[in-house]
Design an enzyme around this catalytic site. Structure first.
Site, mmCIF file in Angstrom:
data_model
loop_
_atom_site.group_PDB
_atom_site.id
_atom_site.type_symbol
_atom_site.label_atom_id
_atom_site.label_comp_id
_atom_site.label_asym_id
_atom_site.label_seq_id
_atom_site.Cartn_x
_atom_site.Cartn_y
_atom_site.Cartn_z
ATOM 1 N N GLU A 1 59.473 60.142 47.195
ATOM 2 C CA GLU A 1 59.989 58.984 46.435
ATOM 3 C C GLU A 1 60.053 59.314 44.949
ATOM 4 O OE1 GLU A 1 61.479 56.442 47.830
ATOM 5 O OE2 GLU A 1 60.947 57.354 49.754
ATOM 6 N N TRP B 1 86.892 42.908 45.323
ATOM 7 C CA TRP B 1 85.724 42.047 45.098
ATOM 8 C C TRP B 1 86.160 40.603 44.919
ATOM 9 C CZ3 TRP B 1 81.658 44.669 46.390
ATOM 10 C CH2 TRP B 1 81.551 46.025 46.081
HETATM 11 P P1 FAD Z 1 56.677 53.560 45.345
HETATM 12 O O1 FAD Z 1 57.198 53.359 46.710
HETATM 13 O O2 FAD Z 1 55.209 53.601 45.177
HETATM 14 O O3 FAD Z 1 57.332 54.909 44.813
HETATM 15 C C1 FAD Z 1 56.742 55.675 43.756
HETATM 16 C C2 FAD Z 1 57.730 55.857 42.622
HETATM 17 O O4 FAD Z 1 58.872 56.581 43.062
HETATM 18 C C3 FAD Z 1 58.283 54.546 42.080
HETATM 19 O O5 FAD Z 1 57.401 53.958 41.154
HETATM 20 C C4 FAD Z 1 59.606 54.985 41.464
HETATM 21 O O6 FAD Z 1 59.429 55.516 40.172
HETATM 22 C C5 FAD Z 1 60.045 56.105 42.394
HETATM 23 N N1 FAD Z 1 60.982 55.584 43.394
HETATM 24 C C6 FAD Z 1 60.676 55.022 44.582
HETATM 25 N N2 FAD Z 1 61.817 54.710 45.258
HETATM 26 C C7 FAD Z 1 62.847 55.073 44.459
HETATM 27 C C8 FAD Z 1 64.263 55.020 44.593
HETATM 28 N N3 FAD Z 1 64.867 54.556 45.690
HETATM 29 N N4 FAD Z 1 65.028 55.465 43.573
HETATM 30 C C9 FAD Z 1 64.459 55.971 42.457
HETATM 31 N N5 FAD Z 1 63.114 56.053 42.283
HETATM 32 C C10 FAD Z 1 62.327 55.625 43.270
HETATM 33 N N6 FAD Z 1 63.424 51.653 40.598
HETATM 34 C C11 FAD Z 1 63.130 51.651 39.291
HETATM 35 O O7 FAD Z 1 62.164 52.280 38.868
HETATM 36 N N7 FAD Z 1 63.905 50.959 38.405
HETATM 37 C C12 FAD Z 1 64.983 50.239 38.808
HETATM 38 O O8 FAD Z 1 65.666 49.652 37.960
HETATM 39 C C13 FAD Z 1 65.293 50.199 40.197
HETATM 40 N N8 FAD Z 1 66.330 49.457 40.656
HETATM 41 C C14 FAD Z 1 66.593 49.437 42.013
HETATM 42 C C15 FAD Z 1 67.682 48.691 42.483
HETATM 43 C C16 FAD Z 1 67.963 48.640 43.839
HETATM 44 C C17 FAD Z 1 69.165 47.860 44.331
HETATM 45 C C18 FAD Z 1 67.159 49.350 44.736
HETATM 46 C C19 FAD Z 1 67.462 49.311 46.211
HETATM 47 C C20 FAD Z 1 66.093 50.104 44.290
HETATM 48 C C21 FAD Z 1 65.795 50.172 42.923
HETATM 49 N N9 FAD Z 1 64.720 50.939 42.426
HETATM 50 C C22 FAD Z 1 64.458 50.954 41.080
HETATM 51 C C23 FAD Z 1 63.980 51.858 43.315
HETATM 52 C C24 FAD Z 1 62.722 51.288 43.974
HETATM 53 O O9 FAD Z 1 62.994 50.059 44.581
HETATM 54 C C25 FAD Z 1 61.554 51.113 43.011
HETATM 55 O O10 FAD Z 1 61.355 52.291 42.273
HETATM 56 C C26 FAD Z 1 60.264 50.800 43.768
HETATM 57 O O11 FAD Z 1 60.409 49.638 44.528
HETATM 58 C C27 FAD Z 1 59.125 50.644 42.797
HETATM 59 O O12 FAD Z 1 57.961 50.275 43.469
HETATM 60 P P2 FAD Z 1 56.727 51.265 43.577
HETATM 61 O O13 FAD Z 1 56.384 51.772 42.227
HETATM 62 O O14 FAD Z 1 55.669 50.562 44.355
HETATM 63 O O15 FAD Z 1 57.346 52.449 44.430
#
Ligand code: FAD
Length: 476
Positions: free
Chosen positions: A275, A306
């Site tokens: 991730e 759209w």
């Molecule tokens: P964890 O599951 O603990 O993951 C650890 C870290 O990995 C996260 O903190 C994040 O930095 C990174 N990560 C995880 N999943 C993703 C992913 N799919 N893409 C990129 N990095 C990821 N994340 C953001 O940080 N900023 C945003 O603006 C953002 N917008 C999003 C918009 C949409 C429509 C979607 C579907 C996802 C988005 N994400 C975004 C990705 C992801 O949802 C979040 O990073 C995640 O939910 C953060 O929670 P966590 O720290 O508990 O993640």
């Protein structure tokens, strides 16, 4: 200390541990002037959003306090960074300016100009990588181009990552005899006043480096070992919630990577590391495709039919679509500035495919309301859901919001928490209240259309409409 000082320009690296620009600046042996510049001048419509401004305020407060305990202080200035930095160099006679890189297209352009200008004036200008495991240009395909598919990117990244033991924060910060003056943080009005909508953010989060390190530590204690199994269940505290800390650089991904690998057997934390790699992939894409936040990577999507539906957009923003898991996610976002990843995918799919509202409208709403709003991650993720990005989910795969609810929130705990008016519905009905038995609705005290909205679209019909639109696009 009388030697010409070094300006240490803080940006999205609001920490003292494992901060390469800070380490290099201290090693340079000159007095240090740490500065943060509030500058959205070149960001256009991607100027820092409301929830992120709240976070920034508290993160700067925490950074300034941490510096104070080490004999230093943080100078706050606002205005176009090229002018502010130039002026500070003149005022202080600084011999060098050090910073950690940012990757937004407007920031890289601006920083390159600042670097060239400083060098012209004979001032040493050095930038470092604090925010990524590898620089976006470091990972290349065999033919020297960017990756557009995640799995081979992940393989290449994994082979390239080198993480050393994180550098501890300096014990003392070498300060000059006279610090330049700066703004008072309160004068920047980063936190909301009239009205103060940040109560939910305050209850959910503690910004700052210490809180970030504690959160990483707590996550790595246990949750990380169950992460692969539970990360899709929004009612569980199964993910790290490190995203805002990583965005603001209160924690670097190399610290997280190093800690995960040093605390657990090889292989046990792979899903979590992958991730972090999605975050790298998003930055890789933004670097190579700077239009990512505004235009579809697949050009054929530019002509997508759209729908202009301000009412639908409002219902979606307010969590009043009549689809409980969608509404729960948008209310969690509004109250806490964060939403679970699975639910982000569900609400994004609903906006794009059930409502046929352009993904950029959802991206903009997230930008303003997320504490972790990140140009690369947000844009790449919205394009992924819309099917117009790199390695995207195909457009024709349309999430059914009720089935997603049943699968990932089987007893309805997540919906009950964020949509309390549905809390008393039995689990069998909670993800499709419109199909509930009248008796169950009456027992739960719900009059559909009054206490909770009926569905604003019929999902089956909306799905057909979306697929027809997609088909028309492919024919063009
Ligand atoms: P964890 O599951 O603990 O993951 C650890 C870290 O990995 C996260 O903190 C994040 O930095 C990174 N990560 C995880 N999943 C993703 C992913 N799919 N893409 C990129 N990095 C990821 N994340 C953001 O940080 N900023 C945003 O603006 C953002 N917008 C999003 C918009 C949409 C429509 C979607 C579907 C996802 C988005 N994400 C975004 C990705 C992801 O949802 C979040 O990073 C995640 O939910 C953060 O929670 P966590 O720290 O508990 O993640």
């Amino acid at each position: 200390m009388t030697a010409a000082p070094t300006l240490l320009w803080f940006r999205q690296d609001l920490r003292l541990t494992d901060n390469p620009a800070l380490t290099a600046a201290v090693a340079a042996g000159r007095p240090l002037i740490p500065v943060f510049v509030l500058d959205d001048a070149d960001a256009g419509h991607w100027a820092t959003g409301g929830a992120a401004r709240w976070w920034l305020h508290h993160s700067l407060e925490a950074l300034a306090e941490a510096m104070g305990t080490r004999g230093g202080s943080l100078v706050l200035r606002r205005g176009p960074a090229s002018e502010v930095i130039g002026r500070l160099v003149e005022e202080t006679g600084a011999a060098a300016v050090f910073w950690n890189r940012r990757y937004e297209p407007w920031a890289t352009r601006r920083d390159a100009e600042i670097k060239a200008d400083l060098k012209r004036r004979g001032v040493e200008a050095r930038s470092f990588n604090s925010a990524l495991l590898c620089e976006p240009w470091q990972i290349e395909t065999r033919t020297g181009g960017p990756y557009k598919v995640f799995t081979p990117f992940w393989k290449a990244l994994r082979a390239a990552v080198e993480t050393a033991t994180p550098t501890p924060p300096p014990e003392r910060l070498p300060t000059p005899a006279r610090m330049p003056t700066g703004d008072a943080l309160a004068d920047w009005a980063l936190t909301p006043r009239g009205p103060d909508w940040a109560g939910g953010l305050r209850a959910a989060w503690l910004p700052g480096e210490n809180a970030a390190l504690r959160r990483l530590d707590g996550f790595l204690d246990e949750a990380v070992l169950d992460y692969a199994r539970k990360r899709d269940l929004p009612a569980e505290p199964a993910t790290s919630r490190l995203s805002p800390h990583l965005h603001f650089g209160e924690l670097g991904p190399r610290q997280a990577w190093h800690a995960a690998l040093s605390r657990h057997e090889p292989g046990r934390t792979d899903k979590f590391l992958s991730e972090l790699a999605w975050r790298e992939f998003a930055h890789h894409l933004l670097h190579h495709f700077p239009d990512l936040p505004d235009r579809p990577l697949r050009p054929e999507f530019a002509g997508f039919p759209w729908v202009d539906d301000p009412q639908g957009l409002r219902a979606w923003q307010q969590g009043r679509t009549g689809y409980p898991i969608v509404d729960a996610g948008l209310r969690e976002l509004w109250q806490t500035g964060w939403m679970h990843n699975r639910v982000r995918m569900i609400v994004a799919s609903f906006l794009i495919k059930d409502l046929l509202i352009p993904w950029q409208a959802g991206e903009a709403w997230f930008w303003d309301t997320l504490v972790d709003a990140d140009l690369a991650n947000n844009a790449a993720s919205w394009q992924w859901v819309a099917g117009c990005g790199a390695d995207a989910a195909p457009f024709f795969r349309v999430f059914n919001p009720s089935l997603q609810g049943v699968k990932f929130d089987p007893d309805g705990a997540y919906v009950r928490r964020w949509v309390p008016e549905l809390a008393r519905l039995p689990a069998a009905a909670i993800h499709s209240p419109w199909a509930a038995r009248p008796l169950d609705l009456a027992d739960a005290g719900i009059r559909l259309g009054r206490d909770y909205p009926g569905p604003i679209v019929d999902h089956a019909a909306a799905r057909d409409r979306a697929l027809a639109a997609f088909k028309a696009l492919r024919k063009d």
